[in-house]
Design an enzyme around this catalytic site. Structure first.
Site, short mmCIF file in Angstrom:
data_model
loop_
_atom_site.label_atom_id
_atom_site.label_comp_id
_atom_site.label_asym_id
_atom_site.label_seq_id
_atom_site.Cartn_x
_atom_site.Cartn_y
_atom_site.Cartn_z
N THR A 115 -8.36 11.34 1.96
CA THR A 115 -7.62 12.18 2.91
C THR A 115 -6.55 12.96 2.16
O THR A 115 -5.95 12.44 1.22
CB THR A 115 -6.97 11.28 3.98
N SER A 172 -4.78 17.05 0.90
CA SER A 172 -5.12 18.40 0.47
C SER A 172 -5.94 18.44 -0.82
O SER A 172 -6.56 19.45 -1.12
CB SER A 172 -3.83 19.21 0.29
N GLY A 205 -6.93 11.20 -3.08
CA GLY A 205 -5.70 11.67 -3.72
C GLY A 205 -4.66 10.57 -3.85
O GLY A 205 -4.92 9.41 -3.52
N ALA A 206 -3.49 10.93 -4.36
CA ALA A 206 -2.38 9.97 -4.46
C ALA A 206 -1.07 10.76 -4.43
O ALA A 206 -1.04 11.95 -4.77
CB ALA A 206 -2.48 9.17 -5.75
N ASP A 207 -0.03 10.08 -4.03
CA ASP A 207 1.30 10.71 -4.03
C ASP A 207 2.02 10.49 -5.35
O ASP A 207 2.79 11.35 -5.78
CB ASP A 207 2.12 10.15 -2.86
N LYS A 250 0.30 5.73 -2.14
CA LYS A 250 -0.51 6.55 -1.24
C LYS A 250 0.03 6.45 0.18
O LYS A 250 0.81 5.57 0.49
CB LYS A 250 -1.97 6.09 -1.26
N GLY A 251 -0.42 7.38 1.00
CA GLY A 251 -0.02 7.32 2.41
C GLY A 251 0.81 8.48 2.87
O GLY A 251 1.25 8.52 4.03
N GLY A 279 -0.19 11.21 3.63
CA GLY A 279 -0.91 11.80 4.77
C GLY A 279 -1.10 10.82 5.91
O GLY A 279 -1.77 11.14 6.90
N GLU A 313 -7.59 4.09 3.96
CA GLU A 313 -7.85 4.42 2.54
C GLU A 313 -7.95 3.14 1.70
O GLU A 313 -8.78 3.04 0.82
CB GLU A 313 -6.73 5.31 2.00
#
Ligand code: 5RP
Length: 228
Positions: free
Chosen positions: A27, A29, A83-85, A95-96, A98, A104
């Site tokens: 999930t 961009s 993806g990852a933050d 993560k999270g 989004g 996930e």
């Protein structure tokens, strides 16, 4: 022309998808570009089944004709691309951002392989600058948030306009500003011990590889997360 670094990383990851695989769709961009490329490959004849980690990714995959199954209909997955933050050199992740961290983690945790796709800015020396998303149940959220704060952070309930943000599972997200997370495994254990916490955004020992897109058009690959 400027390089789309997210697209670059995501499309490289999709090269690892092979015919017959069961694939977890992340999930966000960056995952968006992976799903888009997978859709192209499916239309060219690639045969896969996929599990989505959010309603948004499910919708995108459906529109692209990617065959979807419910997680409960399969035993495990071959590969998840997400993806990852933030990520560190041990492939520990935050993560999270989004809001999809619970699904996930279930999907990536049950995949033989997880590839993280991100732009180079997500790679950090120490996790913690990005506020750690923690999914909590709405009941007694004030108490849960106070317990989380005792771990040394400033938690803030995520909002969506005037309303409190709700995950796809109907829960709240507390975004927890730690600044520096000295030991992600210790923090993960402490968070798991708080009743009311559904799941947290620390992914430890789950990712196998990260593909980072760089603004000069190159990619960097970090491998070996599970061995640490
Ligand atoms: C969603 C996530 C995303 O993967 C993470 O927030 C990164 O998103 P983006 O690729 O848009 O920067 O964990 O819950």
């Amino acid at each position: 022309m400027s390089v789309n670094v997210k697209q670059l990383a995501a499309e490289k990851a999709v090269e690892y998808v092979q015919d017959g695989m069961k694939v977890g769709l992340g999930t966000g961009s960056t995952a968006y570009w992976a799903i888009r490329r997978l859709g192209e490959r499916v239309s060219e004849g690639l045969n896969i089944t996929a599990v989505a980690t959010s309603r948004a990714s499910e919708e995108q995959a459906r529109e692209l004709g990617i065959p979807l199954v419910a997680f409960g209909d399969i035993d495990s997955l071959d590969l998840t691309i997400d993806g990852a933050d933030e990520l560190d050199s041990k492939l520990q992740l935050i993560k999270g951002g989004g809001g999809a961290l619970l699904r996930e983690k279930i999907v990536a945790g049950n995949s033989s392989r997880m590839i993280v796709v991100a732009d180079e800015s997500k790679a950090v020396h120490t996790l913690g600058k990005f506020p750690l998303p923690v999914e909590i149940v709405p009941f007694a959220w004030e108490w849960t948030v106070a317990e989380i704060a005792k771990l040394g952070c400033k938690p803030e309930l995520r909002r969506s306009g005037e309303e409190l943000y709700r995950t796809d599972n109907g829960n709240y997200i507390a975004d927890c500003r730690f600044e520096v997370i000295d030991s992600a495994p210790e923090l993960a254990l402490a968070l798991q011990g708080i009743t009311g916490v559904v799941e947290h955004g620390l992914f430890i020992g789950i990712a196998d590889m990260a593909i980072l897109g760089k603004s000069d058009g190159s990619i960097e690959i970090i491998e070996g997360g599970k061995e640490e």
